[in-house]
Design an enzyme around this catalytic site. Structure first.
Site, PDB file in Angstrom:
ATOM      1  CD  GLU A   1      73.627 -21.758  22.915  1.00  0.00           C
ATOM      2  OE1 GLU A   1      73.074 -21.531  23.998  1.00  0.00           O
ATOM      3  OE2 GLU A   1      74.854 -21.607  22.734  1.00  0.00           O
TER       4      GLU A   1
ATOM      5  CD  GLU B   1      76.499 -18.363  20.417  1.00  0.00           C
ATOM      6  OE1 GLU B   1      76.786 -18.508  21.625  1.00  0.00           O
ATOM      7  OE2 GLU B   1      75.346 -18.129  20.001  1.00  0.00           O
TER       8      GLU B   1
HETATM    9  O1  AHR Z   1      77.249 -15.429  23.414  1.00  0.00           O
HETATM   10  C1  AHR Z   1      76.444 -15.398  24.536  1.00  0.00           C
HETATM   11  C2  AHR Z   1      75.381 -16.487  24.546  1.00  0.00           C
HETATM   12  O2  AHR Z   1      75.982 -17.744  24.619  1.00  0.00           O
HETATM   13  C3  AHR Z   1      74.508 -16.589  23.323  1.00  0.00           C
HETATM   14  O3  AHR Z   1      73.453 -15.707  23.343  1.00  0.00           O
HETATM   15  C4  AHR Z   1      74.011 -18.001  23.385  1.00  0.00           C
HETATM   16  O4  AHR Z   1      73.730 -18.531  22.123  1.00  0.00           O
HETATM   17  C5  AHR Z   1      75.129 -18.727  24.090  1.00  0.00           C
HETATM   18  O5  AHR Z   1      74.652 -19.518  25.111  1.00  0.00           O
END
Ligand code: AHR
Length: 525
Positions: A194, A329
């Protein structure tokens, strides 16, 4: 009174009340029209140093009274082996861009802080060797995220040399002195996390310049990984939702990829997408009703639009689909459980999450040509977890069971399914009543996964099967009395798969789907 008792008893058994008439759903499965391979890597996991995701969830230390192997809890390892976890992404997440690997190797482990997640002390007792031991214990591949935000290319390059060099370099010797003479296998490398936000708030162009440097210099030296399918695959930071700025991000990375020179390369573009209806006022993970069930499922189906949109951009720069879209994610993000540390992202996991997981896995499978890897967030005790622990106790979540039921889809060949299942409506939410995917495994066996989203009505499925000699069928279904039914440490078997009856006759498969259920059927000859 007797009738009421009968009704309650049915509901208690997870069955539908007799008043809800079953809906007929016709499916058509043509096994002769095989599609892409459903890469087993889409069933990947994510383990960040966050709350009890690693400490307690995986690592209890060798001195713990919780049964463990070299500090890694045996119950969690056994559960993860059973779902054939293909890869684990580590150490983050936002944590990765503040992680300095040297603090997690060798006998001296300085305590640091974890500012992203509760500001707690990070003991660094679970570091490189412990992670690699863990993934070897569960039989998965390593997917490392290197620190681009607050690290340097040199730090990342040295980490990879430490991990993978076979020659007697100082770093390889240090690895051997720390207990591992042989090089490790690192299958996947994430270059930042990110980077448009917690990873350093970079512009697309700034990130692309970093990507080129890291891609060039962070090398894998393992002699067994120098070419072919064994090569370490590099994943660039990609989009993080539906905002227009993420279209620009994908454009920038893919444009750079198209114009790349011999000195750098990428194999994947990451996509992050959480299911959240309102970030300011997140939904509860338990104690909700049909309205919140419908709203969350509607939100999760946005994954389809997001993947289609970014795949279309990628197609313009990479029509041969060499770069994978890596959804590293995904999952539901709810309000923290009352009483828990809000920085630990602790939530329960209900039948709704099982349905949500099946819908997302189905979307990935339908995009198998481009989506070749994914990581649910997160593996243990954090967000939409497979496993919850409380010290020595462990419980498997409804999401875990979906991953277990979908094991036959790992590396199976996608088979198109057509259906018009109608819709289910509650308030202003309208959803497809049923979703389905099919695939053939290496032995030629046909597998069908069907989800009944409707929480009130069963569905009578009639599937016409062509291109496969079908003589028998058997399967399992996952449902529960309520949309927010959960498994707890005291009642771990409320949402567990049960055998389901299915019949094959004259090339037709018939089966009944309970409301709010996920069913996987195997069709044999
Ligand atoms: O999964 C939790 C968080 O969500 C992670 O650290 C980040 O990459 C995302 O914003």
């Amino acid at each position: 009174m007797r009738a009421l008792f009968f009704c309650l008893a049915l509901m208690g058994a997870g069955l539908s009340a007799p008043s809800a008439a079953a809906q007929k759903v016709e499916l058509s499965v043509d096994a002769s029209r095989a599609g892409a391979k459903i890469d087993r890597q889409i069933f990947g996991q994510f383990a960040e140093h966050l709350g009890k995701g690693v400490y307690e969830g995986v690592w209890v230390g060798p001195g713990s009274s919780i049964p463990n192997t070299r500090g890694i809890r045996n119950d969690v390892v056994a559960a993860l082996r059973a779902i054939k976890v293909p890869n684990v992404r580590w150490p983050g997440g936002c944590f990765a861009d503040e992680y300095h690997w040297r603090k997690g190797v060798g006998p001296r482990r300085p305590e640091t802080l974890n500012p992203n997640w509760g500001g707690v002390v990070e003991p660094n007792t679970f570091g490189t060797h412990e992670f690699m031991d863990f993934i070897e214990q569960i039989g998965a591949e390593a997917y490392l995220s290197v620190n681009v935000g607050s690290g340097t290319p040199q730090e990342a390059a040295e980490w990879l040399e430490y991990l993978t060099a076979a020659q007697p370099t100082a770093l390889a010797a240090e690895r051997a002195a720390n207990g591992r003479p042989a090089p490790y296998r690192i299958a996947y490398l994430g270059i930042g996390n990110e980077s448009w936000d917690c990873g350093g708030n970079m512009t697309p162009d700034y990130y692309v310049s970093q990507l080129k440097i890291y891609s060039r210099f962070v090398r894998n030296y393992n002699p067994a990984q120098q070419d072919g399918g064994q090569r370490m695959l590099k994943v660039a930071v990609g989009p993080g939702g539906g905002e227009p700025r993420f279209d620009e991000w994908t454009e920038a990375v893919m444009k750079a990829y198209q114009k790349r020179q011999w000195s750098w390369d990428v194999d994947g573009l990451s996509l992050h997408n959480y299911t959240v209806v309102n970030w300011e006022k997140k939904f509860a993970s338990v104690g909700f009703g049909e309205a919140e069930y419908g709203q969350i499922l509607k939100a999760t189906l946005e994954m389809e639009n997001l993947i289609s949109k970014h795949s279309a951009i990628m197609d313009r720069y990479d029509p041969q689909k060499k770069v994978a879209l890596v959804v590293d994610e995904w999952g539901a993000w709810y309000a923290p459980l009352p009483g828990s540390n809000p920085g630990f992202l602790v939530q329960q996991n209900s039948l709704r999450d099982a349905v949500l997981a099946a819908l997302n896995l189905n979307i990935f499978a339908r995009h198998a040509e481009r989506v070749r890897m994914a990581n649910i967030a997160q593996m243990v005790n954090v967000l939409q977890a497979m496993i919850l622990t409380d010290r020595e106790k462990m419980v498997l979540t409804p999401t875990y069971y979906v991953f277990k039921m979908y094991v036959p889809f790992q590396d199976a060949t996608f088979v198109p399914v057509t259906f018009d299942a109608g819709t289910y409506t509650h308030g202003d939410v309208t959803l497809p009543r049923v979703d389905a995917i099919a695939a053939r495994d290496a032995s030629g066996r046909l597998w069908l996964a069907v989800t009944n989203l409707d929480p009130n009505r069963p569905a009578e499925v009639e599937a016409s099967l062509t291109g496969v000699a079908a003589a028998s069928a058997s399967g399992e279904t996952l449902t529960a009395p309520k949309v927010d039914s959960v498994n707890t440490f005291d009642a771990p078997n409320t949402v567990v798969p049960k055998p389901v009856a299915a019949k094959v006759q004259n090339g037709k498969l018939t089966l009944k789907l309970e409301p709010k259920s996920v069913t996987v059927i195997s069709v044999g000859q």
